[in-house]
Motif scaffolding. Structure first.
Motif, short mmCIF file in Angstrom:
data_model
loop_
_atom_site.label_atom_id
_atom_site.label_comp_id
_atom_site.label_asym_id
_atom_site.label_seq_id
_atom_site.Cartn_x
_atom_site.Cartn_y
_atom_site.Cartn_z
N VAL A 100 3.90 -18.72 2.99
CA VAL A 100 2.70 -18.51 3.79
C VAL A 100 1.47 -18.52 2.90
CG1 VAL A 100 3.87 -17.18 5.59
CG2 VAL A 100 2.85 -15.98 3.65
N THR A 101 0.33 -18.82 3.51
CA THR A 101 -0.94 -18.68 2.81
C THR A 101 -1.68 -17.50 3.41
OG1 THR A 101 -2.11 -20.18 4.31
CG2 THR A 101 -1.14 -21.15 2.33
N THR A 102 -2.52 -16.87 2.58
CA THR A 102 -3.27 -15.70 3.00
C THR A 102 -4.75 -15.92 2.71
OG1 THR A 102 -3.30 -14.51 0.89
CG2 THR A 102 -1.29 -14.32 2.21
N ASN A 103 -5.56 -15.01 3.22
CA ASN A 103 -6.99 -15.04 2.88
C ASN A 103 -7.26 -14.20 1.63
OD1 ASN A 103 -6.76 -12.45 3.82
ND2 ASN A 103 -8.25 -12.66 5.47
N GLY A 104 -6.18 -13.76 0.95
CA GLY A 104 -6.32 -13.00 -0.28
C GLY A 104 -6.37 -11.50 -0.10
N SER A 105 -6.18 -11.03 1.14
CA SER A 105 -6.25 -9.60 1.42
C SER A 105 -5.16 -9.20 2.40
CB SER A 105 -7.62 -9.26 1.99
OG SER A 105 -7.73 -7.88 2.24
N ALA A 106 -4.66 -7.97 2.26
CA ALA A 106 -3.63 -7.46 3.16
C ALA A 106 -3.82 -5.96 3.36
CB ALA A 106 -2.24 -7.74 2.58
N THR A 107 -3.05 -5.40 4.29
CA THR A 107 -2.98 -3.97 4.50
C THR A 107 -1.62 -3.51 4.00
OG1 THR A 107 -4.40 -4.08 6.45
CG2 THR A 107 -3.02 -2.12 6.23
N PHE A 108 -1.61 -2.49 3.14
CA PHE A 108 -0.37 -1.97 2.60
C PHE A 108 0.03 -0.74 3.40
CE2 PHE A 108 1.78 0.52 -0.98
CZ PHE A 108 3.01 -0.09 -0.78
N LYS A 109 1.19 -0.79 4.03
CA LYS A 109 1.71 0.35 4.79
C LYS A 109 2.76 1.03 3.92
CE LYS A 109 3.98 1.51 9.12
NZ LYS A 109 4.58 0.93 10.33
N LEU A 110 2.48 2.26 3.53
CA LEU A 110 3.35 3.04 2.64
C LEU A 110 3.90 4.21 3.42
CD1 LEU A 110 4.42 3.41 -0.27
CD2 LEU A 110 2.37 4.79 -0.71
N CYS A 111 5.23 4.28 3.56
CA CYS A 111 5.86 5.33 4.36
C CYS A 111 6.69 6.25 3.47
CB CYS A 111 6.77 4.70 5.42
SG CYS A 111 5.87 3.64 6.57
N LYS A 152 18.28 0.54 8.04
CA LYS A 152 17.62 1.81 8.37
C LYS A 152 17.68 2.05 9.87
CE LYS A 152 14.49 2.27 4.58
NZ LYS A 152 13.44 3.15 4.22
N GLY A 153 17.55 3.30 10.25
CA GLY A 153 17.53 3.64 11.67
C GLY A 153 16.35 2.97 12.37
N GLU A 154 16.49 2.76 13.67
CA GLU A 154 15.45 2.04 14.42
C GLU A 154 14.09 2.72 14.37
OE1 GLU A 154 16.68 1.49 18.41
OE2 GLU A 154 18.27 0.10 17.89
N ASP A 155 14.08 4.05 14.32
CA ASP A 155 12.81 4.77 14.37
C ASP A 155 12.25 5.09 12.99
OD1 ASP A 155 12.80 4.75 17.13
OD2 ASP A 155 14.01 6.58 17.25
N GLU A 156 12.98 4.73 11.94
CA GLU A 156 12.50 5.04 10.59
C GLU A 156 11.48 4.01 10.15
OE1 GLU A 156 14.33 6.00 6.22
OE2 GLU A 156 15.60 6.13 7.98
N PRO A 157 10.30 4.47 9.70
CA PRO A 157 9.25 3.54 9.28
C PRO A 157 9.63 2.79 8.00
CG PRO A 157 8.53 5.82 9.09
CD PRO A 157 9.91 5.85 9.62
#
Length: 133
Positions: free
Chosen positions: A40-51, A115-120
């Protein structure tokens, strides 16, 4: 109605089952939602989701404007920096899933779909992204 993470787990399981069954891959105009893609190509930026799992509860925090490479493929490794008090870590891409015009980059350390379905799940969310063939 499914939660976002439950939907990702269901879609990931379907993509994995198709891959393991050895179904022939045919060229399509656009990948299906939840489909694993290779580049994939990106615009150079992302959101990092840390659980984090805190024994009795799970919490997730999202960090925006995380710099990422312009092209990303499953198997790539790159350094990310996030947070107001910047933290740096290596992000090793296990899989790239397409969902609603955005790409979910799943790191190597995640056990999806075990992982369990509800685990982030930790992930980088690239919105928008473009699939390359």
């Amino acid at each position: 109605m499914m939660t976002g993470m439950r939907m990702v787990a269901v879609l990931w399981t379907a993509a994995l089952a198709t891959t393991l069954a050895g179904a022939p891959v045919q060229a399509a105009q656009a990948p299906a939602v939840g489909q694993s893609v290779s580049l994939v190509t990106t615009n150079g930026s992302a959101t990092f989701k840390l659980c984090r799992n805190w024994v009795f509860t799970h919490t997730c925090r999202e960090y925006g404007n995380v710099p990422v490479p312009a092209r990303i493929a499953a198997g790539d490794s790159f350094e990310i920096t996030f947070g107001s008090n910047p933290k740096t870590m290596w992000f090793r891409v296990k899989a790239v899933l397409l969902q609603d015009g955005r790409c979910l980059l799943i790191p190597k350390h995640e056990d999806m779909p075990a992982k369990g379905e509800d685990e982030p799940v930790d992930m980088l969310i690239v919105d928008p992204c473009r699939v390359l063939r």
